[in-house]
Design a protein around this motif. Sequence first.
Motif, PDB file in Angstrom:
ATOM      1  N   GLN A 122      -5.094   6.323  -9.954  1.00 39.02           N
ATOM      2  CA  GLN A 122      -3.982   7.068  -9.385  1.00 39.02           C
ATOM      3  C   GLN A 122      -3.409   6.398  -8.140  1.00 39.02           C
ATOM      4  O   GLN A 122      -2.207   6.493  -7.895  1.00 39.02           O
ATOM      5  CB  GLN A 122      -4.436   8.487  -9.054  1.00 39.02           C
ATOM      6  N   ALA A 123      -4.249   5.754  -7.357  1.00 40.99           N
ATOM      7  CA  ALA A 123      -3.788   5.152  -6.103  1.00 40.99           C
ATOM      8  C   ALA A 123      -3.149   3.787  -6.357  1.00 40.99           C
ATOM      9  O   ALA A 123      -3.633   2.994  -7.157  1.00 40.99           O
ATOM     10  CB  ALA A 123      -4.952   5.004  -5.130  1.00 40.99           C
ATOM     11  N   ASP A 163      -5.919   9.176  -0.711  1.00 40.35           N
ATOM     12  CA  ASP A 163      -6.727   8.800  -1.875  1.00 40.35           C
ATOM     13  C   ASP A 163      -7.907   7.955  -1.422  1.00 40.35           C
ATOM     14  O   ASP A 163      -7.755   7.074  -0.572  1.00 40.35           O
ATOM     15  CB  ASP A 163      -5.905   7.948  -2.860  1.00 40.35           C
ATOM     16  N   ASN A 164      -9.085   8.195  -2.003  1.00 39.66           N
ATOM     17  CA  ASN A 164     -10.255   7.352  -1.787  1.00 39.66           C
ATOM     18  C   ASN A 164     -10.242   6.307  -2.896  1.00 39.66           C
ATOM     19  O   ASN A 164     -10.688   6.570  -4.014  1.00 39.66           O
ATOM     20  CB  ASN A 164     -11.541   8.175  -1.818  1.00 39.66           C
ATOM     21  N   HIS A 221      -9.707   6.879   3.394  1.00 41.27           N
ATOM     22  CA  HIS A 221      -8.596   7.116   2.478  1.00 41.27           C
ATOM     23  C   HIS A 221      -7.367   6.287   2.851  1.00 41.27           C
ATOM     24  O   HIS A 221      -7.225   5.845   3.989  1.00 41.27           O
ATOM     25  CB  HIS A 221      -8.243   8.608   2.477  1.00 41.27           C
ATOM     26  N   ASN A 222      -6.460   6.151   1.892  1.00 44.63           N
ATOM     27  CA  ASN A 222      -5.197   5.471   2.163  1.00 44.63           C
ATOM     28  C   ASN A 222      -4.195   6.475   2.758  1.00 44.63           C
ATOM     29  O   ASN A 222      -4.549   7.621   3.047  1.00 44.63           O
ATOM     30  CB  ASN A 222      -4.660   4.805   0.883  1.00 44.63           C
ATOM     31  N   SER A 264       0.831  -1.208   0.000  1.00 45.49           N
ATOM     32  CA  SER A 264       0.000   0.000   0.000  1.00 45.49           C
ATOM     33  C   SER A 264       0.865   1.257   0.000  1.00 45.49           C
ATOM     34  O   SER A 264       2.086   1.197   0.189  1.00 45.49           O
ATOM     35  CB  SER A 264      -0.901   0.010   1.235  1.00 45.49           C
ATOM     36  N   ALA A 265       0.221   2.399  -0.159  1.00 49.75           N
ATOM     37  CA  ALA A 265       0.918   3.690  -0.114  1.00 49.75           C
ATOM     38  C   ALA A 265       1.648   3.875   1.215  1.00 49.75           C
ATOM     39  O   ALA A 265       2.708   4.488   1.265  1.00 49.75           O
ATOM     40  CB  ALA A 265      -0.069   4.830  -0.340  1.00 49.75           C
ATOM     41  N   GLY A 266       1.093   3.318   2.293  1.00 50.88           N
ATOM     42  CA  GLY A 266       1.701   3.435   3.614  1.00 50.88           C
ATOM     43  C   GLY A 266       2.648   2.301   3.969  1.00 50.88           C
ATOM     44  O   GLY A 266       3.093   2.192   5.110  1.00 50.88           O
ATOM     45  N   GLY A 267       2.955   1.430   3.006  1.00 53.40           N
ATOM     46  CA  GLY A 267       3.921   0.353   3.240  1.00 53.40           C
ATOM     47  C   GLY A 267       3.343  -0.910   3.835  1.00 53.40           C
ATOM     48  O   GLY A 267       4.087  -1.766   4.310  1.00 53.40           O
TER      49      GLY A 267
END
Length: 193
Positions: free
Chosen positions: A157-158, A147-148, A142-143, A57-60
């Motif tokens: 985009q996410a 982003d939703n 959201h992440n 994920s975007a947060g690892g």
Amino acid sequence: MLLLLFSSCLAWAGSVAKTPFEQAKKQSLPDSQMISHYLATLDKTSDNAKLVQLGISAGGRPLEALLLSSSAGFLQHSASEADKATVMIFGSQHGNEPAGAEAMLQLARELVAVQHPGLLSRMNLVLMAMANPDGRDLASRHNADNDNTNIDYVALQARETRLLVDALHRFNPDVVYDAHESGIWKRVLTNGR
């Protein structure tokens, strides 16, 4: 005979670990790491389960799918079968909507405990309990990049959305179910958050 069948089901159910939510003393929601660990436990418990990491994920945090099937071909190669439906279920795409993930963990536990004999001979399941693990840990829609992911299937985009689309192509499901919940009911599980 029925008593013997019932008692054997109870014995199986007792040997499979409870979900993190069931284990929580105050019924607090488990975080993504606890859920990931539980999915790994189910993978090790059953020959009909396989945990697959789809990406980060975007947060690892890992995005994972638990595959459940009686078919070794599906578990090893994600190969679709003409005589079996492949069903993919997303949970917690909005991290502040936890019920879908909790229901999937319960279903996975019951399938690993063989409480629904015959189901896995008729379908292949792809359970993504945490489609948005960042949102799960942040109690947010959201992440980690704000982003939703639920409304990102056109723009892509996410990172999570791209991974979910890749999973759709990889598993080629016949049915996709995205588990959401309404605002009033989620307050029960999220303590008003």
